[in-house]
Scaffold this active site. Structure first.
Site, PDB file in Angstrom:
ATOM      1  N   ASP A   1       0.783  -1.062   0.081  1.00  0.00           N
ATOM      2  CA  ASP A   1      -0.061   0.093   0.119  1.00  0.00           C
ATOM      3  C   ASP A   1       0.957   1.327   0.108  1.00  0.00           C
ATOM      4  O   ASP A   1       0.553   2.266  -0.717  1.00  0.00           O
ATOM      5  CB  ASP A   1      -0.865  -0.093   1.154  1.00  0.00           C
ATOM      6  CG  ASP A   1      -2.009  -0.857   1.155  1.00  0.00           C
ATOM      7  OD1 ASP A   1      -2.407  -1.558   0.113  1.00  0.00           O
ATOM      8  OD2 ASP A   1      -2.813  -1.172   2.436  1.00  0.00           O
ATOM      9  N   ALA A   2       1.988   1.310   0.711  1.00  0.00           N
ATOM     10  CA  ALA A   2       2.733   2.184   0.920  1.00  0.00           C
ATOM     11  C   ALA A   2       3.452   2.611  -0.419  1.00  0.00           C
ATOM     12  O   ALA A   2       3.446   3.803  -0.820  1.00  0.00           O
ATOM     13  CB  ALA A   2       3.941   2.174   1.850  1.00  0.00           C
TER      14      ALA A   2
ATOM     15  N   LYS B   1     -10.042   3.083   9.252  1.00  0.00           N
ATOM     16  CA  LYS B   1     -10.117   2.888   7.892  1.00  0.00           C
ATOM     17  C   LYS B   1     -10.189   1.369   7.871  1.00  0.00           C
ATOM     18  O   LYS B   1      -8.842   0.803   7.801  1.00  0.00           O
ATOM     19  CB  LYS B   1      -9.421   3.671   6.832  1.00  0.00           C
ATOM     20  CG  LYS B   1      -9.344   3.350   5.654  1.00  0.00           C
ATOM     21  CD  LYS B   1      -8.078   4.056   4.817  1.00  0.00           C
ATOM     22  CE  LYS B   1      -8.384   3.736   3.423  1.00  0.00           C
ATOM     23  NZ  LYS B   1      -7.946   2.468   2.829  1.00  0.00           N
TER      24      LYS B   1
ATOM     25  N   CYS C   1      20.716 -13.716 -18.290  1.00  0.00           N
ATOM     26  CA  CYS C   1      19.451 -13.946 -17.815  1.00  0.00           C
ATOM     27  C   CYS C   1      19.647 -15.450 -17.431  1.00  0.00           C
ATOM     28  O   CYS C   1      19.874 -16.508 -18.059  1.00  0.00           O
ATOM     29  CB  CYS C   1      18.641 -13.993 -19.186  1.00  0.00           C
ATOM     30  SG  CYS C   1      16.907 -14.561 -18.955  1.00  0.00           S
TER      31      CYS C   1
ATOM     32  N   LYS D   1      -3.241   7.509   6.702  1.00  0.00           N
ATOM     33  CA  LYS D   1      -2.644   6.354   6.580  1.00  0.00           C
ATOM     34  C   LYS D   1      -1.752   6.059   7.993  1.00  0.00           C
ATOM     35  O   LYS D   1      -0.971   7.028   8.276  1.00  0.00           O
ATOM     36  CB  LYS D   1      -1.859   5.920   5.306  1.00  0.00           C
ATOM     37  CG  LYS D   1      -2.909   5.798   4.194  1.00  0.00           C
ATOM     38  CD  LYS D   1      -3.701   4.508   4.417  1.00  0.00           C
ATOM     39  CE  LYS D   1      -4.195   3.986   2.827  1.00  0.00           C
ATOM     40  NZ  LYS D   1      -3.218   3.580   2.280  1.00  0.00           N
TER      41      LYS D   1
END
EC number: 6.5.1.2
Length: 829
Positions: A47-48, A132, A453, A330
């Site tokens: 979320d941050a 929230k 790779c 938040k």
């Protein structure tokens, strides 16, 4: 010189073209994260990190208002409703909220509300503050007091019909109680799981041998969005009501009154909702809830503030995707300490080598975490894009103290065996934030990032960024479609909804056909035949059956598949028909489907406007590659305080024969700060002159500038196009695809807004609305609001005291109306 990536460049230093590039890239990235979070319940960033992307996008839009609303992420709220459920169009959109993290931002929010409303500090202004909830947004529609529809948020406009599932949630009443229940009553709230119920569900999942849920939010979302209501009924979902949608009448005039009405109606509401009359009171409640957070028994990730009075909410209105009258404050990220057991490299769709830390499992914020992102090569080394140290090891953390013999200068990198601080902000992918140096093993060695790779062995390179003159932070595989990991990811992208949108080709089919060798590049999809396709699918099914038998300790039996030929044949014919239906495709979708780095949907549309077809685009890119700029030309504009405009002035002066470029008047508008930066970079005046002359010889040609100077495309995207089409196998793959499909140019959609494309100017005193309200209303209806009148102005709204702008309107023949006439037009819109 320090590097400046588009993500790192401060917004205040951006040019309009750079801002458009960054805005386009961020918008596409955010839209993809919205889809994963809201549409798939499978987020890949915290979320941050998501909030940081949003805040940067908003900062760009604040400085460059013309970009506001131009990208999917600027106005999107969630993700499109799933095709698994019937669609429900919300009578009132379900919008998201703006976020704040620092206490001073709350003060700014309240001041911003007062300014918009024209309220002095002495006039009372109340807010509600409520936890929230970290769950799934839900809209409940009651008619005549009875529950008739329940829908998820979806994209904010259209959600998923989950009525049958919601009827199984005990806390949600089928009928509302009370005499004042509106005839139409839409209740908005959050579905969630308690910590205890989440643990019980995961225990049952583990006992049944099924995958565990990562956190309560994902479990709640997955439980609500079941096709079988019986599964939803078996999961103890809960609900808090906190807002209203469409209401035939309002049972209250305030948000706090509405919560009281919901309680009377029999709806569950959060007991920690409080009415506050000052910033100090709001922040005190925030701190109290944060302190109680661990004891609540359910996940929350902040506190939501709302202007209490509905009349004021209506005046404040909305901006893009969020209301002006509400804000989410938040909580900081949660953290824990654990050990890195390994570092693995995953290869992304565009060939990015993405490092992932495998951790000794640790609980962070109620979630067991075993993986953490390490972002990129520089992040592992502990430096930012400018080469500055981002970590130095910590000397104190939860009782860990740094020994005197530990050298902090050696603590910036991350190594296998390190004890690390892990941050999590309410989501499943945490990040390694710092290293506890005291616990670093004596034999720990710096991690050597691979230069090949791991999936195909091709070279992995860090591309040269033409805008900054530096290397990109991400190392990429050059194998393209020959790389197994990259090839499958590119094919998944190719068939995705916003690309070719080939129905039925999910990840399983792509993997099956890729492993069978039937589809290795996009053109192969259009060459599929019935029998080989069927054989590959049957072989895959039999192999999976054998694997399951071995896992269960049984001997696989060699037997033929059960005769479901009609169903199976029909499904395969449907797949082939879906492919055939895409043999004609809009050019912008074709371009986007190729998966070229930096080419999102918006850029693909811009390229489709520039070129009539793919051969023309490829020729244009080849021509741009032949006259691309040299490193000295690029470097000159990447110096501190020296941008493209100053570079052009320096080049013009050198071309005109100026020998001392720092002499007064030699270069137009060259500031003393810029002169200092040039001398610091090149040593002296002769060094500067030589560098500018080299840059002059390395100027790009017209074909390059045709793309790079376009604000919708830009230099970084141009470099990506050149890199992509410089690889022979990519050109071959595109040409092979063009032999199978035909592109067409997409039409221009009609404008939906009433004043779309018109320029409006407000002048004089406005008596029935503030200037901010007037501007917001005009922009909502599609108009551009200007501060001056010109021949391009379409409408002037004049109040008492209108002065020079009114005269300018008369001079240019621009229509002038009164405030009352404007409000009448708005009312009729």
């Amino acid at each position: 010189m320090p590097a400046q990536t588009s993500r790192a460049r401060p917004v205040e230093e951006m040019t309009a073209a750079q801002a458009r590039e960054a805005h386009e890239s961020l918008s596409a990235e955010i839209a993809e994260h919205d889809r994963r979070y809201h549409g798939e319940d499978a987020p890949i960033i915290s979320d941050a990190e998501y909030d940081a992307l949003r805040r940067r996008l908003e900062a760009i839009e604040e400085r460059f208002p013309e970009l506001a609303g131009t990208g999917a992420a600027s106005v999107s709220v969630g993700a499109k409703a799933s095709d698994k459920f019937a669609k429900v169009r919300h009578a009132v959109p379900m919008l998201s909220l703006g976020n704040a993290f620092a206490e001073e931002e709350i003060t700014e929010f309240v001041e911003r509300v007062r300014r918009f409303l024209g309220l002095p500090a002495s006039e009372p202004l109340a807010f509600t503050a409520e936890p929230k909830i970290d769950g799934l947004s839900l809209s409940l529609r009651y008619e005549g007091g009875r529950l008739v529809t329940a829908a998820t948020r979806g994209d904010g406009e259209v959600g998923e019909d989950v009525t049958a599932n919601v009827r199984t949630i005990r806390e949600i009443p089928h009928e509302l109680a009370g005499d004042d229940v509106p005839e139409i009553c839409e209740v908005r709230g959050e579905v969630y799981l308690s910590h205890a119920d989440f643990a019980a569900i995961n225990a049952r999942q583990e006992e049944a041998g099924r995958p565990l849920f990562a956190n309560p939010r994902n479990a709640a979302a997955g439980s609500l969005r079941q096709l079988d209501p019986g599964i939803t009924a078996s999961r103890p979902l809960r609900f808090f009501a906190y807002a209203a949608g469409e209401m035939s009448s309002w049972p209250a005039e305030t948000q706090s009154g509405l919560i009281g009405a919901f309680r009377r109606f029999g709806l569950p509401v959060n007991p920690r909702t409080k009415r506050c009359t000052s910033v100090a009171e709001m922040l005190a409640h925030y701190r109290a809830i944060e302190t109680e957070r661990a004891e609540l028994g359910y996940d929350i990730d902040g506190v939501v503030y709302k202007v209490d009075e509905f009349a004021l909410q209506r005046r404040l209105g909305f901006v893009a995707r969020a209301p002006r009258w509400a804000l989410a404050h938040k909580f900081p990220a949660q953290r824990a300490v654990t050990v890195i057991e390994a570092i693995e490299i995953n290869v992304g769709r565009t060939g990015s080598l993405n490092p992932l830390a495998r951790l000794k499992p640790v609980t962070v914020g109620g979630v067991v975490v075993s993986n953490a992102t390490l972002h990129n090569e520089d992040y592992i080394r502990g430096i930012d894009a400018d080469g500055n140290t981002i970590r130095s090891g910590i000397n104190i953390w939860d009782g860990f103290r740094l020994r005197e013999d530990v050298d902090l200068r050696q603590g910036s990198d991350v190594r296998v065996g390190d004890t690390v601080v892990v941050l999590r902000a309410g989501d499943v992918i945490p990040k390694v934030a710092d290293v506890v140096l005291e616990r670093r093993p004596a034999d720990a060695v710096p991690y050597a990032f691979p230069e090949t790779c791991p999936a195909c062995g091709s070279h992995a390179v860090r591309a040269y960024n033409p805008r900054t003159g530096k290397l990109d932070s991400v190392r990429r595989c050059t194998g393209g479609l020959i790389c197994p990991a990259q090839g499958q990811e590119r094919l998944r992208h190719f068939v995705s909804r916003n690309a070719f949108d080939i129905e039925g080709f999910g990840e399983t089919y792509i993997a099956t056909l890729f492993e069978a060798g039937l589809v290795r590049q996009p053109a192969d999809l259009f060459r599929l035949d019935f029998e080989p396709l069927k054989a590959a699918i049957v072989a895959r099914r039999q192999a999976l059956s054998a694997e399951r038998a071995l896992a269960a300790g049984k001997t696989p039996e060699a037997k033929k598949a059960k005769p479901k030929a009609n169903e199976e044949d029909k499904a395969i014919h449907n797949l082939l028909a879906a492919v055939e239906a895409r043999r004609t495709i809009p050019l912008n979708r074709f371009i986007f489907a190729l998966g070229i780095e930096q080419v999102g949907e918006a850029t693909a549309k811009a390229l489709a406007k520039h070129f009539p077809d793919m051969p023309a685009l490829m020729e244009g890119v080849r021509a741009a590659a032949a006259c691309r700029p040299g490193p000295d030309w690029i470097e000159l504009a990447s110096l501190p305080r020296v941008g493209p405009t100053t570079r052009e002035r320096l080049l013009a002066a050198a071309e005109a024969g100026e020998t001392d470029l720092l002499a007064d008047g030699a270069v137009t508008r060259l500031t003393s700060a810029q002169k200092e930066a040039l001398l610091a970079a090149y040593g002296d005046r002769d060094g500067l002159r030589n560098a500018v002359e080299r840059a002059l010889r390395q100027k790009p040609g017209d074909a390059y500038r045709h793309l790079a100077d376009d604000s919708e495309i830009g230099a970084v995207t141009t470099a990506s196009l050149i890199e992509f089409f410089s690889e022979a196998h990519n050109v071959e793959a595109v040409e092979a695809l063009l032999r199978e499909v035909r592109t067409e140019r997409a039409g221009t959609p009609a404008a939906a807004a009433v004043f779309s494309g018109q320029t409006v100017v407000f002048t004089g005193s406005l008596e029935r609305m503030t200037r901010s309200e007037a501007k917001a209303t005009a922009e909502r209806l599609g108009a551009k609001v200007s501060g001056s009148v010109s021949a391009k102005t379409d409408l002037v709204v004049a109040g008492p005291g209108a002065g020079s702008k009114l005269k300018d309107a008369e001079k240019h023949g621009v229509r002038v109306i009164s405030e009352a006439e404007w409000l009448a037009m708005v009312e009729a819109a």
